[in-house]
Write a protein that holds these residues in place. Structure first.
Motif, short mmCIF file in Angstrom:
data_model
loop_
_atom_site.label_atom_id
_atom_site.label_comp_id
_atom_site.label_asym_id
_atom_site.label_seq_id
_atom_site.Cartn_x
_atom_site.Cartn_y
_atom_site.Cartn_z
N GLU A 100 67.76 109.77 2.23
CA GLU A 100 66.95 110.99 2.37
C GLU A 100 66.90 111.79 1.07
N ILE A 101 67.96 111.74 0.29
CA ILE A 101 67.97 112.42 -1.02
C ILE A 101 66.94 111.75 -1.94
N ILE A 102 66.95 110.44 -1.99
CA ILE A 102 65.99 109.71 -2.83
C ILE A 102 64.57 109.97 -2.35
N LYS A 103 64.37 109.92 -1.04
CA LYS A 103 63.04 110.16 -0.47
C LYS A 103 62.54 111.56 -0.84
N ALA A 104 63.42 112.57 -0.72
CA ALA A 104 63.03 113.95 -1.06
C ALA A 104 62.76 114.09 -2.55
N ALA A 105 63.57 113.47 -3.38
CA ALA A 105 63.36 113.54 -4.83
C ALA A 105 61.98 113.00 -5.20
N ASN A 106 61.60 111.91 -4.58
CA ASN A 106 60.28 111.33 -4.84
C ASN A 106 59.17 112.22 -4.27
N LYS A 107 59.37 112.72 -3.06
CA LYS A 107 58.36 113.55 -2.40
C LYS A 107 58.06 114.82 -3.19
N TYR A 108 59.09 115.45 -3.73
CA TYR A 108 58.92 116.72 -4.44
C TYR A 108 58.79 116.53 -5.95
N ASN A 109 58.65 115.28 -6.38
CA ASN A 109 58.50 114.95 -7.80
C ASN A 109 59.61 115.53 -8.67
N ALA A 110 60.83 115.41 -8.19
CA ALA A 110 61.97 115.91 -8.94
C ALA A 110 62.15 115.11 -10.22
N ASP A 111 62.44 115.82 -11.31
CA ASP A 111 62.77 115.09 -12.53
C ASP A 111 64.27 115.10 -12.78
N LEU A 112 65.01 115.78 -11.88
CA LEU A 112 66.47 115.79 -11.96
C LEU A 112 67.05 116.05 -10.58
N ILE A 113 68.09 115.31 -10.25
CA ILE A 113 68.88 115.57 -9.04
C ILE A 113 70.23 116.06 -9.54
N VAL A 114 70.66 117.21 -9.06
CA VAL A 114 71.99 117.73 -9.39
C VAL A 114 72.78 117.73 -8.09
N MET A 115 73.87 116.97 -8.08
CA MET A 115 74.62 116.88 -6.83
C MET A 115 76.12 116.81 -7.08
N PRO A 116 76.87 117.32 -6.12
CA PRO A 116 78.33 117.26 -6.25
C PRO A 116 78.86 115.89 -5.87
N SER A 117 80.04 115.60 -6.36
CA SER A 117 80.75 114.40 -5.96
C SER A 117 82.15 114.80 -5.54
N HIS A 118 82.62 114.19 -4.50
CA HIS A 118 83.97 114.48 -4.01
C HIS A 118 84.96 113.59 -4.72
N LYS A 119 86.19 114.07 -4.84
CA LYS A 119 87.24 113.20 -5.35
C LYS A 119 87.66 112.28 -4.22
N ARG A 120 87.50 111.01 -4.41
CA ARG A 120 87.84 110.04 -3.38
C ARG A 120 88.74 108.96 -4.00
N ALA A 121 89.59 108.42 -3.17
CA ALA A 121 90.42 107.30 -3.62
C ALA A 121 89.54 106.08 -3.82
N LYS A 122 89.92 105.20 -4.73
CA LYS A 122 89.12 104.00 -5.01
C LYS A 122 88.94 103.14 -3.75
N LEU A 123 89.99 103.03 -2.95
CA LEU A 123 89.89 102.22 -1.74
C LEU A 123 88.87 102.84 -0.78
N GLU A 124 88.89 104.16 -0.65
CA GLU A 124 87.94 104.83 0.24
C GLU A 124 86.51 104.61 -0.24
N LEU A 125 86.29 104.65 -1.54
CA LEU A 125 84.95 104.40 -2.07
C LEU A 125 84.50 102.98 -1.77
N ALA A 126 85.43 102.03 -1.87
CA ALA A 126 85.07 100.64 -1.62
C ALA A 126 84.71 100.42 -0.15
N VAL A 127 85.39 101.11 0.74
CA VAL A 127 85.14 100.93 2.17
C VAL A 127 83.94 101.75 2.63
N ILE A 128 83.91 103.02 2.28
CA ILE A 128 82.87 103.93 2.77
C ILE A 128 81.67 103.99 1.83
N GLY A 129 81.92 104.03 0.56
CA GLY A 129 80.84 104.20 -0.40
C GLY A 129 80.60 105.67 -0.64
#
Length: 144
Positions: free
Chosen positions: A95-124
């Protein structure tokens, strides 16, 4: 340089989202850009959710989330910055990608959470998926 900035906001993690908002606001002021605030609800797009809640409850969730996003904008985005508020439902990264394209965004600014490497591998990570799929620049803001 930037005319349209998409700022996805996770209302459940405002402690992270407000930091990304600071960066988006600084860039918007610098370039005279418009910020498009986006909140993505998983609600009715998930069969498990829609099967257990009547449509009236889902509509109330949508209204509540929209009001919370408006409050976020009032609290974290200066009145002098052109701002538009959007809601979407579905898988956040898509939905973020779809909105970026729909509104012709030239930049997406978004937060990232601190996640363990294992959690990223499982959940993404939503941010990782957006970075790998977006056709425009993505600024990922890490928590302090």
């Amino acid at each position: 340089m930037y005319k349209t900035i998409l700022l996805p906001v996770d209302l459940n993690e405002e402690g992270f989202s407000h930091i990304a908002a600071e960066h988006a606001c600084a860039l918007a002021k610098m370039y005279g850009a418009t910020i498009h605030l986006l909140n993505v609800l998983p609600t009715s797009q998930l069969p498990m959710v829609s099967a257990h809640f009547p449509s009236s409850v889902l509509q109330e969730i949508r209204k509540s989330a929209h009001a919370a996003l408006q409050d976020f904008a009032k609290k974290h985005i200066a009145d002098s910055i052109s701002t538009q508020i959007h809601m979407a439902e579905g898988k956040p990264s898509k939905e973020i990608i779809k909105a970026a394209n729909k509104y012709n965004a030239d930049l997406i600014v978004m937060p990232s959470h601190k996640r363990a490497k294992l959690e990223l591998a499982v959940i993404g990570s939503v941010a990782a998926r957006v970075v790998s799929s977006a056709s425009m620049s993505v600024m990922v803001v890490k928590p302090q």
